[in-house]
Design a protein around this motif. Structure first.
Motif, short mmCIF file in Angstrom:
data_model
loop_
_atom_site.label_atom_id
_atom_site.label_comp_id
_atom_site.label_asym_id
_atom_site.label_seq_id
_atom_site.Cartn_x
_atom_site.Cartn_y
_atom_site.Cartn_z
N MET A 1 0.72 -1.36 0.13
CA MET A 1 0.15 -0.32 -0.45
C MET A 1 0.60 0.96 0.27
SD MET A 1 -2.62 0.10 -0.81
CE MET A 1 -4.12 -0.02 -0.29
N TYR A 2 1.89 1.32 0.56
CA TYR A 2 2.91 2.42 1.42
C TYR A 2 3.77 2.41 0.08
CZ TYR A 2 0.33 4.12 4.27
OH TYR A 2 -0.98 4.02 5.80
N GLU A 3 4.48 3.26 -0.29
CA GLU A 3 5.61 3.22 -1.32
C GLU A 3 7.05 2.34 -0.45
OE1 GLU A 3 6.81 7.09 -3.23
OE2 GLU A 3 5.03 7.44 -3.32
N GLY A 4 7.93 2.29 -1.61
CA GLY A 4 9.14 0.87 -0.28
C GLY A 4 9.19 1.05 0.56
N ALA A 5 9.59 1.65 1.04
CA ALA A 5 10.81 1.53 3.36
C ALA A 5 9.33 2.54 3.32
CB ALA A 5 11.90 2.83 2.48
N VAL A 6 8.48 2.78 3.60
CA VAL A 6 7.55 2.69 4.68
C VAL A 6 6.91 1.46 4.91
CG1 VAL A 6 4.92 3.69 5.36
CG2 VAL A 6 7.29 5.12 3.68
N GLN A 7 6.34 0.57 3.81
CA GLN A 7 5.97 0.04 3.34
C GLN A 7 6.88 -1.60 4.31
OE1 GLN A 7 2.63 -0.64 3.00
NE2 GLN A 7 2.85 -2.90 3.67
N ASP A 8 8.43 -1.63 3.96
CA ASP A 8 8.96 -2.13 4.33
C ASP A 8 9.37 -2.20 5.74
OD1 ASP A 8 9.83 -3.31 2.39
OD2 ASP A 8 11.57 -1.76 1.78
N LEU A 9 9.15 -1.18 6.36
CA LEU A 9 9.16 -0.86 8.09
C LEU A 9 8.02 -1.47 8.53
CD1 LEU A 9 10.25 0.26 10.23
CD2 LEU A 9 9.54 2.30 9.81
N ILE A 10 6.97 -0.82 8.03
CA ILE A 10 5.84 -1.62 8.53
C ILE A 10 5.18 -3.05 8.43
CG2 ILE A 10 2.56 -2.00 8.08
CD1 ILE A 10 3.11 0.80 6.49
N ASP A 11 6.16 -3.89 7.28
CA ASP A 11 6.33 -5.33 6.80
C ASP A 11 7.29 -5.39 8.60
OD1 ASP A 11 4.58 -5.24 5.08
OD2 ASP A 11 5.61 -5.82 3.41
N GLU A 12 8.26 -4.90 8.42
CA GLU A 12 8.78 -5.69 10.01
C GLU A 12 8.60 -5.85 11.17
OE1 GLU A 12 11.46 -7.33 9.52
OE2 GLU A 12 11.89 -7.30 7.17
N LEU A 13 7.96 -4.53 11.62
CA LEU A 13 7.26 -4.96 12.77
C LEU A 13 6.28 -4.99 13.28
CD1 LEU A 13 7.34 -0.95 12.64
CD2 LEU A 13 8.33 -1.52 13.90
N GLY A 14 4.97 -5.50 11.72
CA GLY A 14 4.04 -6.58 11.96
C GLY A 14 4.70 -7.74 12.17
N ARG A 15 5.89 -8.46 11.69
CA ARG A 15 6.61 -9.58 12.86
C ARG A 15 7.00 -9.88 14.07
NH1 ARG A 15 9.14 -9.22 7.56
NH2 ARG A 15 8.59 -10.12 5.93
N LEU A 16 6.57 -8.65 14.14
CA LEU A 16 7.26 -8.57 16.16
C LEU A 16 5.67 -8.80 16.97
CD1 LEU A 16 8.84 -5.12 16.54
CD2 LEU A 16 10.10 -7.29 16.56
N PRO A 17 5.94 -9.51 18.15
CA PRO A 17 4.46 -10.34 18.65
C PRO A 17 4.16 -9.33 19.25
CG PRO A 17 7.08 -11.03 20.33
CD PRO A 17 7.66 -9.99 18.44
N GLY A 18 2.88 -9.20 19.28
CA GLY A 18 1.42 -8.35 19.70
C GLY A 18 1.74 -6.77 18.74
N ILE A 19 2.25 -7.22 17.64
CA ILE A 19 1.92 -5.89 17.32
C ILE A 19 1.17 -6.37 15.93
CG2 ILE A 19 3.82 -3.85 15.11
CD1 ILE A 19 4.08 -3.53 18.48
N GLY A 20 0.15 -5.86 15.67
CA GLY A 20 -0.57 -5.82 14.51
C GLY A 20 -0.32 -5.39 13.19
N PRO A 21 -1.38 -4.95 12.00
CA PRO A 21 -0.86 -4.27 10.58
C PRO A 21 -1.40 -3.08 11.21
CG PRO A 21 -2.17 -5.90 10.73
CD PRO A 21 -2.24 -6.33 11.50
N LYS A 22 -2.53 -2.66 12.40
CA LYS A 22 -2.83 -0.73 12.35
C LYS A 22 -1.73 -0.21 13.67
CE LYS A 22 -6.58 -0.02 10.67
NZ LYS A 22 -6.70 0.74 9.92
N SER A 23 -1.04 -1.31 14.44
CA SER A 23 0.12 -0.54 15.19
C SER A 23 1.35 -0.74 14.51
CB SER A 23 0.77 -1.90 16.47
OG SER A 23 -0.75 -2.42 17.38
N ALA A 24 2.12 -1.63 13.47
CA ALA A 24 2.67 -1.73 12.64
C ALA A 24 2.04 -0.24 12.19
CB ALA A 24 3.12 -3.15 11.37
N GLN A 25 1.76 0.36 11.26
CA GLN A 25 1.68 1.51 10.79
C GLN A 25 1.84 2.64 11.19
OE1 GLN A 25 -1.79 2.25 7.70
NE2 GLN A 25 -2.87 3.83 8.86
#
Lengths: 199, 199
Positions: A1-25
């Motif tokens: 949904m976002y451009e490159g680096a922002v989406q990469d960061l959201i994806d990586e954060l979403g892999r952490l325990p207890g972090i859903g897509p909304k929190s990652a964003q």
């Protein structure tokens, strides 16, 4: 949904325990508007923790040296050994200031569903520590849930015959709680473990 | 409570929005037991997002270039401008696939309590964009809360006299929701905005 680096960061954060897509964003946007120095510091401690922190060779607690602070502390007794599942549990018990002995961190609990058996835990290391006869009491402080109870039962059986008193943390009503909101198992345990107060 | 690097990580994680002390500890222990390469990647994207991502010089959306993908897209109409508070709102609207115009990101909403007035938002930039007369409709898509409404009202007043039709997103019952659970303000708005279906 976002451009490159922002989406990469959201994806990586979403892999952490207890972090859903909304929190990652939410965190990603916080990072975008945060001071570069603050983000740099977070990135730095993330890598540093991986390079610096290891596990104490004696007890299995997290440590920056080969032995942890608690194992190295000469004021702490070697007589009583408290067996816990995780390093987090050591911190929780330390907060009570009730315990002045040493710890043994198992690295988890027996959980056949997740394929964790006794061999995956630091039980052999526990037996080695107990072999020299210095420990006069073992406190089993595994979690009061199915896996923790199974692990405690397993360990109690292993330790039987070594002549070392083994105890288990009391189960019962949480202090400050409300009796009517206690689940039936906890309330049952509280009855079972009731103590005379007339003596 | 923890030794050096672990506590540093817990502290840094605890500064992120929505991450309390318990979550910070949980994530820190996850990091401790995670693959070094995974942690390295997270640390890398954190710093990369700061160096790579900036804000589009036209609309204020997040972008890796001077202009964002939407502003550069020749298939999107320049006639309709949708004004939102944050870049997150752009993504939410893009997901609907209903809007094919361009955006203008204000960077927040008017909030006197937090000291955010019109001058702290990209309102001057909005006026400059509208000055050339190419835009034939402005959709105010600020949040349906006090700050968002105040911002929309402020903007509607600013735009009055420019001869550009200004609209506001409809308020009403959320689709898939239950009428009886709607709050009275939403239900009131749904009545106010009712549409004839017999025609």
């Amino acid at each position: 949904m976002y451009e490159g680096a922002v989406q990469d960061l959201i994806d990586e954060l979403g892999r952490l325990p207890g972090i859903g897509p909304k929190s990652a964003q939410r965190i990603a946007f916080h990072v975008l508007s945060a001071e570069a120095a603050d983000v740099e510091r977070l990135a730095h401690v993330l890598t540093e923790v991986k390079s610096k922190v290891r596990f104490c060779e004696v007890c299995g607690n997290v440590s920056e040296g080969t032995r942890c602070r608690i194992c190295l502390d000469p004021r702490r007794s070697d007589d009583v050994l408290c067996v816990v599942e995780e390093a987090k549990d050591v911190v929780a018990i330390e907060r009570t200031r009730e315990f002045r002995g040493k710890y043994h961190v198992l690295g988890g609990a027996i959980n056949p569903i997740n394929g964790i058996g006794p061999d995956n835990l630091r039980i052999r290391e526990l037996m080695t520590r107990l072999a020299d006869g210095e420990v006069t009491e073992v406190i089993l402080a595994t979690d009061p849930n199915i896996e923790g109870e199974a692990t405690a039962t397993y360990l109690a059986r292993m330790l039987r015959g070594m002549g070392i008193p083994v105890s288990r943390l009391a189960s019962g009503l949480p202090v400050g709680g409300d009796l009517e909101y206690a689940d039936e198992i906890t309330l049952g345990r509280a009855f079972e473990g009731r103590r005379r107060i007339d003596a």
